[in-house]
Design a protein around this motif. Sequence first.
Motif, PDB file in Angstrom:
ATOM      1  N   LEU A 261       0.811  -1.218   0.000  1.00 11.88           N
ATOM      2  CA  LEU A 261       0.000   0.000   0.000  1.00 11.88           C
ATOM      3  C   LEU A 261       0.848   1.275   0.000  1.00 11.88           C
ATOM      4  CD1 LEU A 261      -2.591  -1.149   2.710  1.00 11.88           C
ATOM      5  CD2 LEU A 261      -2.791  -1.397   0.223  1.00 11.88           C
ATOM      6  N   TYR A 262       2.032   1.209  -0.604  1.00  8.19           N
ATOM      7  CA  TYR A 262       2.956   2.348  -0.511  1.00  8.19           C
ATOM      8  C   TYR A 262       2.436   3.640  -1.143  1.00  8.19           C
ATOM      9  CZ  TYR A 262       4.603   1.782  -5.356  1.00  8.19           C
ATOM     10  OH  TYR A 262       4.682   1.724  -6.725  1.00  8.19           O
ATOM     11  N   PRO A 263       1.613   3.609  -2.213  1.00  7.44           N
ATOM     12  CA  PRO A 263       1.122   4.897  -2.726  1.00  7.44           C
ATOM     13  C   PRO A 263       0.244   5.640  -1.713  1.00  7.44           C
ATOM     14  CG  PRO A 263       0.897   3.185  -4.392  1.00  7.44           C
ATOM     15  CD  PRO A 263       1.203   2.494  -3.100  1.00  7.44           C
ATOM     16  N   THR A 264      -0.673   4.899  -1.086  1.00  8.18           N
ATOM     17  CA  THR A 264      -1.552   5.515  -0.081  1.00  8.18           C
ATOM     18  C   THR A 264      -0.750   5.947   1.138  1.00  8.18           C
ATOM     19  OG1 THR A 264      -3.441   4.187  -0.783  1.00  8.18           O
ATOM     20  CG2 THR A 264      -3.535   5.127   1.429  1.00  8.18           C
ATOM     21  N   LYS A 265       0.156   5.104   1.581  1.00 13.99           N
ATOM     22  CA  LYS A 265       0.977   5.440   2.746  1.00 13.99           C
ATOM     23  C   LYS A 265       1.841   6.668   2.463  1.00 13.99           C
ATOM     24  CE  LYS A 265       1.135   0.734   4.610  1.00 13.99           C
ATOM     25  NZ  LYS A 265       1.959  -0.456   4.904  1.00 13.99           N
ATOM     26  N   SER A 266       2.355   6.777   1.253  1.00 20.17           N
ATOM     27  CA  SER A 266       3.177   7.937   0.896  1.00 20.17           C
ATOM     28  C   SER A 266       2.366   9.215   0.968  1.00 20.17           C
ATOM     29  CB  SER A 266       3.762   7.751  -0.506  1.00 20.17           C
ATOM     30  OG  SER A 266       4.646   6.653  -0.562  1.00 20.17           O
ATOM     31  N   ARG A 267       1.165   9.173   0.431  1.00 21.93           N
ATOM     32  CA  ARG A 267       0.304  10.365   0.471  1.00 21.93           C
ATOM     33  C   ARG A 267      -0.020  10.744   1.917  1.00 21.93           C
ATOM     34  NH1 ARG A 267      -1.889   7.746  -4.148  1.00 21.93           N
ATOM     35  NH2 ARG A 267      -3.501   6.714  -2.915  1.00 21.93           N
ATOM     36  N   ASN A 268      -0.333   9.744   2.726  1.00 25.14           N
ATOM     37  CA  ASN A 268      -0.673  10.021   4.128  1.00 25.14           C
ATOM     38  C   ASN A 268       0.520  10.595   4.902  1.00 25.14           C
ATOM     39  OD1 ASN A 268      -3.357   9.234   4.000  1.00 25.14           O
ATOM     40  ND2 ASN A 268      -2.924   7.118   4.554  1.00 25.14           N
ATOM     41  N   ILE A 269       1.699  10.065   4.647  1.00 29.74           N
ATOM     42  CA  ILE A 269       2.885  10.528   5.370  1.00 29.74           C
ATOM     43  C   ILE A 269       3.209  11.975   5.023  1.00 29.74           C
ATOM     44  CG2 ILE A 269       5.400  10.258   5.513  1.00 29.74           C
ATOM     45  CD1 ILE A 269       4.876   7.192   5.407  1.00 29.74           C
ATOM     46  N   VAL A 270       3.116  12.325   3.756  1.00 30.47           N
ATOM     47  CA  VAL A 270       3.405  13.708   3.363  1.00 30.47           C
ATOM     48  C   VAL A 270       2.333  14.650   3.907  1.00 30.47           C
ATOM     49  CG1 VAL A 270       3.620  15.292   1.410  1.00 30.47           C
ATOM     50  CG2 VAL A 270       4.737  13.050   1.334  1.00 30.47           C
TER      51      VAL A 270
END
Length: 213
Positions: free
Chosen positions: A81-90
Amino acid sequence: MTPEKVVQIFERFEKANPDPRSELQFCTPYELLVAVMLSAQATDISVNKATEKLYPVANTPEAMVKLGVEGLMPYVKTINLYPTKSRNIVKMSEILLEKHGGAVPDNREALEALPGVGRKTANVVLNNAFQQAVMAVDTHIFRVSNRTGLAPGKNVLEVEKRLVEVIPPRFMMNAHHWLLLHGRYVCKAREPQCPGCLISDLCEYPDKTVKVV
């Protein structure tokens, strides 16, 4: 399970591992928060491999916002789920800068208001980064609590509340780590290692395995 059994269980955990630590690698509350957000449906090993390369580049909200979603994704692309996690982290990093002066808040309400941060993640951060005696229930702890009879519950919130009720306060700071590690390495989902379990005689699981597998 009787209170006496509960005390014996945690006395044994404490004797075997007096100073348990998270297996996620971090140096600051922000690094921990990012690591825990990445760890959902992923192993700590995979997260540590990713953050080992990520944190020298971006380990603060300012640096993460500057890196951006497109810049972050190559570092975490091996994680589910790295795309969603990346958006959430930023986005989480942006909010920390806008609302919290760039600092990770030390209360559950503020943490749970951040994108991608639920109750379990908030509790992990509060316990590990801010030394608060709270209980974060993941799949391992949920399984151990139900299987042993320590704190049966139909969902993670029920188990969390029950654990807080039954675990003596003197064990609460480390209880999350002990239960998680026990579930990860001994009381496994498919093949519980009952013969080598240090609480086997206290556990109320009726279908104990009879040999180490």
